[in-house]
Every structure is written in C-alpha cells, then in structure tokens.
Scaffold this motif. Structure first.
Motif, PDB file in Angstrom:
ATOM      1  N   GLY A  49     -37.685  40.535 -42.212  1.00  0.00           N
ATOM      2  CA  GLY A  49     -37.294  39.917 -41.081  1.00  0.00           C
ATOM      3  C   GLY A  49     -38.251  39.809 -39.961  1.00  0.00           C
ATOM      4  O   GLY A  49     -38.766  38.685 -39.716  1.00  0.00           O
ATOM      5  N   VAL A  50     -38.911  40.814 -39.811  1.00  0.00           N
ATOM      6  CA  VAL A  50     -40.120  40.892 -38.821  1.00  0.00           C
ATOM      7  C   VAL A  50     -41.123  39.911 -39.217  1.00  0.00           C
ATOM      8  O   VAL A  50     -41.935  39.204 -38.639  1.00  0.00           O
ATOM      9  CB  VAL A  50     -40.435  42.322 -38.287  1.00  0.00           C
ATOM     10  N   ALA A  51     -41.420  40.108 -40.530  1.00  0.00           N
ATOM     11  CA  ALA A  51     -42.997  39.575 -41.102  1.00  0.00           C
ATOM     12  C   ALA A  51     -42.495  37.990 -41.112  1.00  0.00           C
ATOM     13  O   ALA A  51     -43.310  37.234 -41.031  1.00  0.00           O
ATOM     14  CB  ALA A  51     -42.735  39.997 -42.625  1.00  0.00           C
ATOM     15  N   LEU A  52     -41.422  37.549 -41.508  1.00  0.00           N
ATOM     16  CA  LEU A  52     -40.993  35.972 -41.539  1.00  0.00           C
ATOM     17  C   LEU A  52     -41.404  35.656 -40.075  1.00  0.00           C
ATOM     18  O   LEU A  52     -41.822  34.671 -39.993  1.00  0.00           O
ATOM     19  CB  LEU A  52     -39.677  35.827 -42.005  1.00  0.00           C
ATOM     20  N   HIS A  53     -40.669  36.297 -39.127  1.00  0.00           N
ATOM     21  CA  HIS A  53     -40.851  35.824 -37.795  1.00  0.00           C
ATOM     22  C   HIS A  53     -42.380  35.674 -37.145  1.00  0.00           C
ATOM     23  O   HIS A  53     -42.712  34.826 -36.536  1.00  0.00           O
ATOM     24  CB  HIS A  53     -40.048  36.677 -36.821  1.00  0.00           C
ATOM     25  N   ALA A  54     -43.064  36.815 -37.693  1.00  0.00           N
ATOM     26  CA  ALA A  54     -44.425  37.059 -37.133  1.00  0.00           C
ATOM     27  C   ALA A  54     -45.296  36.203 -37.893  1.00  0.00           C
ATOM     28  O   ALA A  54     -46.140  35.316 -37.253  1.00  0.00           O
ATOM     29  CB  ALA A  54     -45.015  38.442 -37.165  1.00  0.00           C
ATOM     30  N   ILE A  55     -45.155  35.884 -39.223  1.00  0.00           N
ATOM     31  CA  ILE A  55     -46.005  35.037 -39.771  1.00  0.00           C
ATOM     32  C   ILE A  55     -45.785  33.613 -39.533  1.00  0.00           C
ATOM     33  O   ILE A  55     -46.833  32.731 -39.153  1.00  0.00           O
ATOM     34  CB  ILE A  55     -45.783  35.090 -41.490  1.00  0.00           C
ATOM     35  N   ASN A  56     -44.683  33.148 -39.171  1.00  0.00           N
ATOM     36  CA  ASN A  56     -44.370  31.872 -38.840  1.00  0.00           C
ATOM     37  C   ASN A  56     -45.056  31.361 -37.520  1.00  0.00           C
ATOM     38  O   ASN A  56     -45.513  30.368 -37.259  1.00  0.00           O
ATOM     39  CB  ASN A  56     -42.873  31.671 -38.624  1.00  0.00           C
ATOM     40  N   ILE A  57     -45.060  32.513 -36.693  1.00  0.00           N
ATOM     41  CA  ILE A  57     -45.926  32.281 -35.330  1.00  0.00           C
ATOM     42  C   ILE A  57     -47.175  32.090 -35.529  1.00  0.00           C
ATOM     43  O   ILE A  57     -47.866  30.866 -34.872  1.00  0.00           O
ATOM     44  CB  ILE A  57     -45.806  33.460 -34.307  1.00  0.00           C
ATOM     45  N   TYR A  58     -47.949  32.629 -36.432  1.00  0.00           N
ATOM     46  CA  TYR A  58     -49.058  32.348 -36.742  1.00  0.00           C
ATOM     47  C   TYR A  58     -49.446  31.138 -37.564  1.00  0.00           C
ATOM     48  O   TYR A  58     -50.609  30.292 -37.416  1.00  0.00           O
ATOM     49  CB  TYR A  58     -49.873  33.557 -37.533  1.00  0.00           C
ATOM     50  N   LEU A 116     -51.836  37.007 -43.285  1.00  0.00           N
ATOM     51  CA  LEU A 116     -51.486  36.102 -43.862  1.00  0.00           C
ATOM     52  C   LEU A 116     -50.958  34.749 -43.159  1.00  0.00           C
ATOM     53  O   LEU A 116     -50.930  33.786 -43.896  1.00  0.00           O
ATOM     54  CB  LEU A 116     -49.855  36.686 -44.592  1.00  0.00           C
ATOM     55  N   GLY A 117     -50.713  34.763 -41.958  1.00  0.00           N
ATOM     56  CA  GLY A 117     -50.210  33.764 -41.197  1.00  0.00           C
ATOM     57  C   GLY A 117     -51.369  32.642 -40.993  1.00  0.00           C
ATOM     58  O   GLY A 117     -51.380  31.401 -41.362  1.00  0.00           O
ATOM     59  N   PRO A 118     -52.577  33.087 -40.546  1.00  0.00           N
ATOM     60  CA  PRO A 118     -53.779  32.099 -40.279  1.00  0.00           C
ATOM     61  C   PRO A 118     -53.924  31.476 -41.796  1.00  0.00           C
ATOM     62  O   PRO A 118     -54.417  30.411 -41.890  1.00  0.00           O
ATOM     63  CB  PRO A 118     -54.525  32.881 -39.652  1.00  0.00           C
ATOM     64  N   ALA A 119     -53.922  32.384 -42.665  1.00  0.00           N
ATOM     65  CA  ALA A 119     -54.620  32.068 -44.266  1.00  0.00           C
ATOM     66  C   ALA A 119     -53.570  30.968 -44.781  1.00  0.00           C
ATOM     67  O   ALA A 119     -54.184  29.965 -44.963  1.00  0.00           O
ATOM     68  CB  ALA A 119     -54.411  33.213 -45.116  1.00  0.00           C
ATOM     69  N   ALA A 120     -52.401  30.995 -44.583  1.00  0.00           N
ATOM     70  CA  ALA A 120     -51.091  30.045 -45.214  1.00  0.00           C
ATOM     71  C   ALA A 120     -51.506  28.822 -44.135  1.00  0.00           C
ATOM     72  O   ALA A 120     -51.590  27.653 -44.797  1.00  0.00           O
ATOM     73  CB  ALA A 120     -49.748  30.430 -44.945  1.00  0.00           C
ATOM     74  N   GLY A 121     -51.396  28.992 -42.883  1.00  0.00           N
ATOM     75  CA  GLY A 121     -51.511  27.658 -42.059  1.00  0.00           C
ATOM     76  C   GLY A 121     -52.892  26.984 -42.343  1.00  0.00           C
ATOM     77  O   GLY A 121     -52.653  25.659 -42.298  1.00  0.00           O
ATOM     78  N   GLY A 122     -53.972  27.922 -42.287  1.00  0.00           N
ATOM     79  CA  GLY A 122     -55.313  27.110 -42.425  1.00  0.00           C
ATOM     80  C   GLY A 122     -55.550  26.398 -43.569  1.00  0.00           C
ATOM     81  O   GLY A 122     -55.958  25.159 -43.818  1.00  0.00           O
ATOM     82  N   ILE A 123     -55.029  26.966 -44.836  1.00  0.00           N
ATOM     83  CA  ILE A 123     -55.085  26.311 -46.186  1.00  0.00           C
ATOM     84  C   ILE A 123     -54.289  25.118 -46.126  1.00  0.00           C
ATOM     85  O   ILE A 123     -54.743  24.155 -46.729  1.00  0.00           O
ATOM     86  CB  ILE A 123     -54.780  27.509 -47.195  1.00  0.00           C
ATOM     87  N   PHE A 124     -53.001  24.961 -45.634  1.00  0.00           N
ATOM     88  CA  PHE A 124     -52.322  23.958 -45.638  1.00  0.00           C
ATOM     89  C   PHE A 124     -52.790  22.636 -44.812  1.00  0.00           C
ATOM     90  O   PHE A 124     -52.886  21.445 -45.193  1.00  0.00           O
ATOM     91  CB  PHE A 124     -50.975  24.072 -45.257  1.00  0.00           C
ATOM     92  N   ALA A 125     -53.395  23.216 -43.665  1.00  0.00           N
ATOM     93  CA  ALA A 125     -54.084  22.430 -42.742  1.00  0.00           C
ATOM     94  C   ALA A 125     -55.151  21.544 -43.280  1.00  0.00           C
ATOM     95  O   ALA A 125     -55.365  20.462 -43.282  1.00  0.00           O
ATOM     96  CB  ALA A 125     -54.339  22.903 -41.258  1.00  0.00           C
ATOM     97  N   GLU A 126     -56.103  22.419 -44.042  1.00  0.00           N
ATOM     98  CA  GLU A 126     -57.110  21.818 -44.654  1.00  0.00           C
ATOM     99  C   GLU A 126     -56.958  20.967 -45.773  1.00  0.00           C
ATOM    100  O   GLU A 126     -57.728  20.230 -46.044  1.00  0.00           O
ATOM    101  CB  GLU A 126     -58.057  22.741 -45.077  1.00  0.00           C
ATOM    102  N   MET A 127     -55.729  21.047 -46.268  1.00  0.00           N
ATOM    103  CA  MET A 127     -55.260  20.284 -47.455  1.00  0.00           C
ATOM    104  C   MET A 127     -54.719  19.022 -46.739  1.00  0.00           C
ATOM    105  O   MET A 127     -53.934  18.073 -47.525  1.00  0.00           O
ATOM    106  CB  MET A 127     -54.591  21.064 -48.208  1.00  0.00           C
ATOM    107  N   ASN A 128     -54.478  18.816 -45.410  1.00  0.00           N
ATOM    108  CA  ASN A 128     -53.726  17.684 -44.654  1.00  0.00           C
ATOM    109  C   ASN A 128     -52.504  17.760 -45.143  1.00  0.00           C
ATOM    110  O   ASN A 128     -51.726  16.822 -45.322  1.00  0.00           O
ATOM    111  CB  ASN A 128     -54.274  16.515 -45.298  1.00  0.00           C
ATOM    112  N   ALA A 129     -52.011  19.164 -45.255  1.00  0.00           N
ATOM    113  CA  ALA A 129     -50.464  19.335 -45.957  1.00  0.00           C
ATOM    114  C   ALA A 129     -49.576  20.358 -44.801  1.00  0.00           C
ATOM    115  O   ALA A 129     -48.937  21.263 -45.376  1.00  0.00           O
ATOM    116  CB  ALA A 129     -50.337  19.727 -47.446  1.00  0.00           C
ATOM    117  N   TRP A 130     -50.031  20.126 -43.685  1.00  0.00           N
ATOM    118  CA  TRP A 130     -49.172  20.810 -42.594  1.00  0.00           C
ATOM    119  C   TRP A 130     -47.885  21.057 -42.487  1.00  0.00           C
ATOM    120  O   TRP A 130     -47.122  21.894 -42.417  1.00  0.00           O
ATOM    121  CB  TRP A 130     -49.918  20.611 -41.101  1.00  0.00           C
ATOM    122  N   ARG A 131     -47.418  19.973 -43.269  1.00  0.00           N
ATOM    123  CA  ARG A 131     -45.899  20.052 -43.321  1.00  0.00           C
ATOM    124  C   ARG A 131     -45.340  21.013 -44.144  1.00  0.00           C
ATOM    125  O   ARG A 131     -44.090  21.769 -44.246  1.00  0.00           O
ATOM    126  CB  ARG A 131     -45.194  18.628 -43.756  1.00  0.00           C
TER     127      ARG A 131
END
Length: 474
Positions: free
Chosen positions: A27-36, A157-172
């Motif tokens: 539960g904490v991991a979901l909350h924290a990863i979402n923030i990053y 994990l958070g910046p990696a997931a966000g960064g990969i999707f952003a670089e793919m132009n798939a932030w959604r």
C-alpha cells in the motif's frame, strides 16, 4: 523493551506474517511510486494539455487530499473493517489514476490527483494502523522499518516508470499502469485481511473538523493566489492563509478535539520547536516539484534522467536516516544541529547553479545532483530523532495525538510549501514569459527564497538541542 528487541526479519517475513508484510508495504509502495511517477511526467503533461500556471497544484491538491484521507482513516477502519477499508482506499486510488490518464486539460488532471491523494492518504495511514493489529509487539519496529523502506524502493521504480513512459510520449500510460497493479493489490488484500470491524479509541472520538477545514483552506488560499502572476494576488493569498493559520492555532487552544498534543502550540512548549523544525525542513524540500521541469527546459535532460536526478533528494534522505537512526547522546544533537546546515547549503547551491542554462554539461548536472542530495541528506540526518523526541515528551494521555501529529505536520508543510513554491515560480516568470528565460528566473527566485526555510530552522533546531541538554542535565 526486551520483547520488542527479540523480533527478527525472519519472524516478520516468515509464515503468514509474510503476506501481511507484503500487503502493508504494498500500500505504501503504491502511494510513494505514484508520487515519483507524477513528478517525472508532469513536464510532458503540461506540454500536451497545458496548465503550466497550475503546475504546483498537482502536488498541493494531492497532499491536501492525503491529509484528509489520513485524518479519516481510523473512522473508516472502525466502520468498514480492514478488508473493506483497504478496498475503498484502493478504488479511490484507481478512480484518480483513470481520471489522470484520460485528462484532456489541467483542471481534470487536478481532479484526478485529488482522488489519488484521498486514496493514497488512506493507504498510507492504514498501513501504519494495521501494524498494531496484525503483528506481535516484538515485530513492530521491523514492520515500520519495512514500510519506511518502501520510499527507497519508490525512488528507484517511480522515476524509471515515469521517465520511460514520458520518453515514449505515453505519459497517460504511466497513470494507466497503476490501475491493474492496484486491482491486483485489492485481490491480495481480500485474501489476507479479515472482514470484521475493529473499534478503536481514536475512531470513537470526534474529529477536529474545524481545524482540518482551516488547514485545507489555508493551503488553498496560497494555491489560488499562485495562479496569478500578479504580485498583489500572490500577497493576498498568503495573507489570507496567515489569518486562517492563526484561527487554526486559536481553535487548537479552545477545542476538546485537537490535531496536535495538548499545549503543543504554546510558545514555551518543547513540542513547538520540534514541529517548527520539521515543518521548515519539509517546506525547503518542496521545491523538488519543479526540478524535472528545470532540468528538461534549461539543461536538455530526458524525462528519465530528470526523474532520477530529482529522486536524489529522497535517496539522500533515506541513506542519512538509516545511517543516523542508531546515534545516541551527542550524536543526536549533532544530527539535529547539522541537518539544517546541509539543507541550507544544498538550497544555496541549487539557487546558484540551476538557473544557468547548460544543456549536456555534466559538471553542472553533478552540482545540481549534489545540491539535491545535500537537501535530502540534511533532512534525514535528524529526522528519526525529531520524531522520537515528539513521542518522548508528549503527555502520556496524548500519545495517539502525538503519533498522528507527525503525519499531519509533514503533510501540511508539504502542501503549504508546494503552494508557496508555485507562487514563487509563477512570480519568477515560469509561465510568463515562459520558456528557458522564464524557467531560469523562476529557478533562481524559487531556490533563493525557499532557502529561508532551512535558515530559520537553524534557530528552532537550536531550541530543540537546548531542550535535549536540559533533559540530560535533569
């Protein structure tokens, strides 16, 4: 105390306890990863749907909603039981993630972030509340350490997931991927937690609703003022917030239900110095919200690299907190005293280096990384000792309020700091004139002014240390 020290990692992660540990930390991991994830993809979000002037509101509304979710957690747990309480929290989180993923403009995105905040606040607080229900007392310290460690996992994990999707132009998709993950989490919760309701003393009492409303209104006043580049509107928002905070303080003195322990806000209270030190340190670090944007606009970095550089602040906090948590005696005083100095040094370095547009210059990036690390490291150095001190000196009959006040003060400082950061960034030209010129002037104003927070915390930290000296002498 002997029984508490007997618990081992093997006990916590063995047998049925393993499933409880996974559920709580998840539960904490979901909350924290979402923030990053959100912090990393926000520059891509504003590039597509606009709303740069509302940039800071993504953090402000999320944290304000988290405060409300945390405050209502005990009542939800008492009324619905563990299984349903977690399910409600997760469903709100899913709803917010879907709204963010589908948003066509910034107001809709902010609505999604608010829903995410409420659900995330529930998840965060439920994990701490359930420690006492599912684990033996000897395992409580290990369980709390495991949950705290999830923030370290999130920085990876958070910046990696966000960064990969952003670089793919798939932030959604970065928000969308949270939906199936949370559904799996709901299934896990239903398999592990019981359905029965558990009455608690905190749930039976009244909520400090007036104080909560005043707290939320204060943050919203600053945030509303930050929407305008007009200095008069900014000052008006901050002035209204100051009045609301004064009313909140007055209400704490006259109300039977309080956010903080009894007499915590009196000028001679040692608790007040602790809360002020905590709050000022947190306010200083809220400038982190704009780091990915500055790195991409001024320094030509990708979303992935920007996300990881921004995460250095959290990484520094985690490392120093683990390192200093076992210090005793003079070590505690040094940690509390040196921490604000390091934060101030980091903020000054960021104010001097970040505004300089230097795409691809690794020396500049290293200095920015050093500044971010110093800010996080300085906060984490004294953090465990500040929190422990609050529980040590709070009245014996007010321990519940002391424990919840830690989260309340931290979240309030985060929300208020994010709102003030938005005011400063917009006043500095983030949206007008915008671009590299606006980002440069906004970065300088933001870090230079926010450096006042750790500077002031030097004074409150000195008072905390004085209180430690008196208790030692006594």
């Amino acid at each position: 105390m002997a029984s508490v020290q007997e618990g081992s990692w093997g006990d916590l992660l063995g047998g049925r306890n393993l499933f409880f540990a996974i559920a709580l930390s998840g539960g904490v991991a979901l909350h924290a990863i979402n923030i990053y994830i959100a912090t990393t993809v926000l520059p891509s979000v504003v590039n597509e749907i606009g709303g740069l002037e509302l940039y800071a509101w993504n953090t402000t509304l999320f944290v304000v909603a988290s405060i409300l979710g945390s405050a209502l957690t005990a009542r939800l747990l008492s009324l619905a039981g563990p299984r349903m309480a977690y399910s409600v929290a997760a469903l709100l989180f899913i709803a917010g993630s879907l709204v963010c993923a589908l948003a066509q403009n910034m107001p809709v995105m902010l609505a999604g972030r608010t829903l995410q905040g409420i659900g995330g606040g529930f998840l965060f607080a439920l994990c701490y509340a359930m420690i006492y229900a599912v684990f033996d007392e000897k395992l409580w310290p290990r369980a709390m350490a495991l949950i705290s460690g999830m923030w370290g996992v999130a920085t990876l994990l958070g910046p990696a997931a966000g960064g990969i999707f952003a670089e793919m132009n798939a932030w959604r998709a970065a928000f969308g991927i949270l939906v199936p993950l949370t559904l799996v989490y709901i299934l896990l919760v239903w398999l592990i937690f019981p359905t029965h309701k558990r009455a608690t003393a905190s749930a039976a009492g009244k909520l400090p609703l007036i104080q909560l409303l005043l707290l939320v209104a204060a943050v919203m006043a600053v945030s509303t003022g930050s929407m305008s580049s007009d200095v008069a509107a900014n000052i008006t928002g901050i002035s209204v917030a100051a009045v609301l905070i004064l009313l909140l303080i007055r209400q704490e003195f006259v109300s039977e239900t309080r956010l903080l322990p009894r007499d915590a806000l009196r000028m001679n209270s040692p608790l007040l110095a602790l809360y002020i030190t905590m709050g000022l340190l947190i306010i200083g670090m809220t400038s982190e919200t704009f780091i990915p944007y500055f790195l991409q606009i001024l320094h030509g970095q990708t979303p992935l690299i920007s996300g990881y550089l921004a995460a250095l602040m959290a990484a520094g906090w985690t490392v120093s907190e683990i390192w200093s948590s076992g210090w005793q005696g003079r070590g505690i005083k040094r940690a509390i005293g040196i921490g604000p100095v390091l934060v101030l040094a980091g903020m000054v370095l960021l104010a001097l280096i970040t505004p300089r547009a230097a795409a691809g210059d690794w020396r500049v990036l290293c200095l920015i990384g050093l500044g971010l690390t110093l800010v996080g490291f300085g906060i984490g150095l004294g953090w465990p000792h500040l929190l422990t001190r609050i529980l040590q000196i709070a009245p014996a009959d007010d321990q519940d309020a002391a424990a919840t006040s830690i989260t309340t003060v931290q979240l309030f400082a985060t929300a208020l700091g994010s709102a003030v950061a938005g005011v400063l960034a917009n006043a500095g030209g983030l949206s007008e004139p915008g671009g590299a010129q606006g980002a440069s002037s906004a970065a300088w104003l933001l870090f230079a002014v926010m450096a006042a927070a750790p500077l002031l915390s030097l004074l409150s930290a000195k008072k905390v240390i004085s209180g430690l000296n008196k208790s030692t002498a006594g």
